[in-house]
Scaffold this motif. Sequence first.
Motif, PDB file in Angstrom:
ATOM      1  N   LEU A   1       7.946  -1.674  -5.891  1.00  0.00           N
ATOM      2  CA  LEU A   1       7.504  -2.099  -7.282  1.00  0.00           C
ATOM      3  C   LEU A   1       6.908  -3.445  -7.262  1.00  0.00           C
ATOM      4  N   LYS A   2       5.803  -3.617  -8.212  1.00  0.00           N
ATOM      5  CA  LYS A   2       5.040  -5.127  -8.240  1.00  0.00           C
ATOM      6  C   LYS A   2       4.566  -5.002  -9.608  1.00  0.00           C
ATOM      7  N   TYR A   3       4.788  -6.275 -10.365  1.00  0.00           N
ATOM      8  CA  TYR A   3       4.198  -6.407 -11.542  1.00  0.00           C
ATOM      9  C   TYR A   3       2.926  -7.493 -11.220  1.00  0.00           C
ATOM     10  N   SER A   4       1.758  -6.709 -11.751  1.00  0.00           N
ATOM     11  CA  SER A   4       0.355  -7.354 -11.400  1.00  0.00           C
ATOM     12  C   SER A   4      -0.100  -8.005 -12.648  1.00  0.00           C
ATOM     13  N   SER A   5      -0.249  -9.486 -12.428  1.00  0.00           N
ATOM     14  CA  SER A   5      -0.631 -10.325 -13.534  1.00  0.00           C
ATOM     15  C   SER A   5      -2.162 -10.130 -13.596  1.00  0.00           C
TER      16      SER A   5
ATOM     17  N   LYS B   1      -3.789  -7.090 -13.118  1.00  0.00           N
ATOM     18  CA  LYS B   1      -3.946  -5.725 -13.823  1.00  0.00           C
ATOM     19  C   LYS B   1      -3.227  -5.754 -15.122  1.00  0.00           C
ATOM     20  N   GLN B   2      -2.334  -6.677 -15.372  1.00  0.00           N
ATOM     21  CA  GLN B   2      -1.395  -6.650 -16.500  1.00  0.00           C
ATOM     22  C   GLN B   2      -0.753  -5.095 -16.559  1.00  0.00           C
ATOM     23  N   GLY B   3       0.027  -4.905 -15.391  1.00  0.00           N
ATOM     24  CA  GLY B   3       0.630  -3.577 -15.377  1.00  0.00           C
ATOM     25  C   GLY B   3       1.595  -3.569 -14.199  1.00  0.00           C
ATOM     26  N   LEU B   4       2.487  -2.388 -14.328  1.00  0.00           N
ATOM     27  CA  LEU B   4       3.398  -1.903 -13.202  1.00  0.00           C
ATOM     28  C   LEU B   4       2.969  -1.264 -12.099  1.00  0.00           C
ATOM     29  N   LEU B   5       2.941  -1.699 -10.853  1.00  0.00           N
ATOM     30  CA  LEU B   5       2.319  -1.064  -9.565  1.00  0.00           C
ATOM     31  C   LEU B   5       3.530  -0.324  -9.105  1.00  0.00           C
ATOM     32  N   VAL B   6       3.556   1.072  -8.973  1.00  0.00           N
ATOM     33  CA  VAL B   6       4.550   1.810  -8.483  1.00  0.00           C
ATOM     34  C   VAL B   6       4.220   2.369  -7.157  1.00  0.00           C
ATOM     35  N   GLY B   7       4.611   2.069  -6.160  1.00  0.00           N
ATOM     36  CA  GLY B   7       4.355   2.680  -4.807  1.00  0.00           C
ATOM     37  C   GLY B   7       5.100   3.632  -4.271  1.00  0.00           C
ATOM     38  N   ILE B   8       4.760   5.043  -4.160  1.00  0.00           N
ATOM     39  CA  ILE B   8       5.587   6.178  -3.455  1.00  0.00           C
ATOM     40  C   ILE B   8       5.121   5.984  -2.143  1.00  0.00           C
ATOM     41  N   VAL B   9       6.267   5.356  -1.279  1.00  0.00           N
ATOM     42  CA  VAL B   9       5.801   5.138   0.331  1.00  0.00           C
ATOM     43  C   VAL B   9       6.143   6.380   1.057  1.00  0.00           C
TER      44      VAL B   9
ATOM     45  N   GLU C   1       1.207   6.264  -1.593  1.00  0.00           N
ATOM     46  CA  GLU C   1       0.358   6.433  -2.958  1.00  0.00           C
ATOM     47  C   GLU C   1       1.022   5.458  -3.738  1.00  0.00           C
ATOM     48  N   GLU C   2      -0.084   4.934  -4.656  1.00  0.00           N
ATOM     49  CA  GLU C   2       0.409   3.917  -5.704  1.00  0.00           C
ATOM     50  C   GLU C   2      -0.171   4.110  -7.166  1.00  0.00           C
ATOM     51  N   PHE C   3       0.665   4.009  -8.120  1.00  0.00           N
ATOM     52  CA  PHE C   3       0.332   4.222  -9.461  1.00  0.00           C
ATOM     53  C   PHE C   3       0.300   2.958 -10.304  1.00  0.00           C
TER      54      PHE C   3
END
Length: 395
Positions: free
Chosen positions: A257-261, A263-271, A318-320
Amino acid sequence: MAIDVCPGPIRPIKQISDYFPRFPRGLPPDAGPRAAAPPDAPARPAAASAGRRSPSDGARDDDEDVDQLFGAYGASPGPGPVSSPGRPPAKPPEEEPDADGYESDDCTALGTLDFSLLYDQENNALHCTITKAKGLKPMDHNGLADPYVKLHLLPGASKANKLRTKTLRNTLNPTWNETLTYYGITDEDMIRKTLRISVCDEDKFRHNEFIGETRVPLKKLKPNHTKTFSICLEKQLPVDKTEDKSLEERGRILVSLKYSSQKQGLLVGIVRCAHLAAMDANGYSDPYVKTYLKPDVDKKSKHKTAVKKKTLNPEFNEEFCYEIKHGDLAKKTLEITVWDYDIGKSNDFIGGVVLGINAKGERLKHWFDCLKNKDKRIERWHTLTNELPGAVLSD
């Protein structure tokens, strides 16, 4: 796409420690006792920081909004252990042979096996290096064998945790030098599980034949310390069929999980996933992962990974991205489900996990750490369950 783990220690949390235990960085959830964060880890009391703001500062920022939902969990670290001034620092552990390992004339019946084990605690991985065998029992008409080594984790031996080396032809003294790795291994696994190592003879025209085995309780290993073994192989031992079904698992998933300032959004990575339940007749699954960010009024938050064929340990990487304001994210719930893809019929639900304000344990902590650490990617292993509260289990 490689996904970086969030660097640095996780800030210690004070008030929630009363109702779920402390966990070390990067371990899967619900995995039993965990090591606390180092006593010298830096921490800034969130409540004290908020108290220094003047009334003229206007509206609260995003961090204070998070504090309102989770509580102001910042805490100063307690005093650490005092070291002896005259005592030199301890040396790092070196590779050492197992005390139970031995070689004698009694080993000539089935042979001996040399191998080493390493539990990488930070990355939740168990590395098993199969080195060589000596004096194996002849299994073929030519007085030789075609040996290979297979691994199982007990209890719960299945294709999900079966690993094997390559086969070496026409030899009684094979040298493999292969490293086989289990991912998603927790501290709890290291306490209650046993590694079963079997040496077998491959036969192209009949069933493969068992030569000998040995078993190593994982509690004998020290974290981050390589332990070597040279052990006599034994006859096949019975497997306990009366295992506690409450310990049965659907598998585990590594999520970032990462909140990107930016991209103004939450990045969800399925590793990746590990030890998934088998859903197909061949003993495997064709898994893929779906993610939802709820509440989802417009039903537009669905993301789906690619399908990985015939595996119980898929790697996705993959990351969304979910475009959402940081202040709104604290009120959301992330639902992650793993499915088995089937052609011509409904896909099978394997398991899922929910992260968010209403979660518990490591699932809550992962969500909280993401919100409090903008622009930092944080990875955690989570155990899949066979039920999701309020979820519709159809695809």
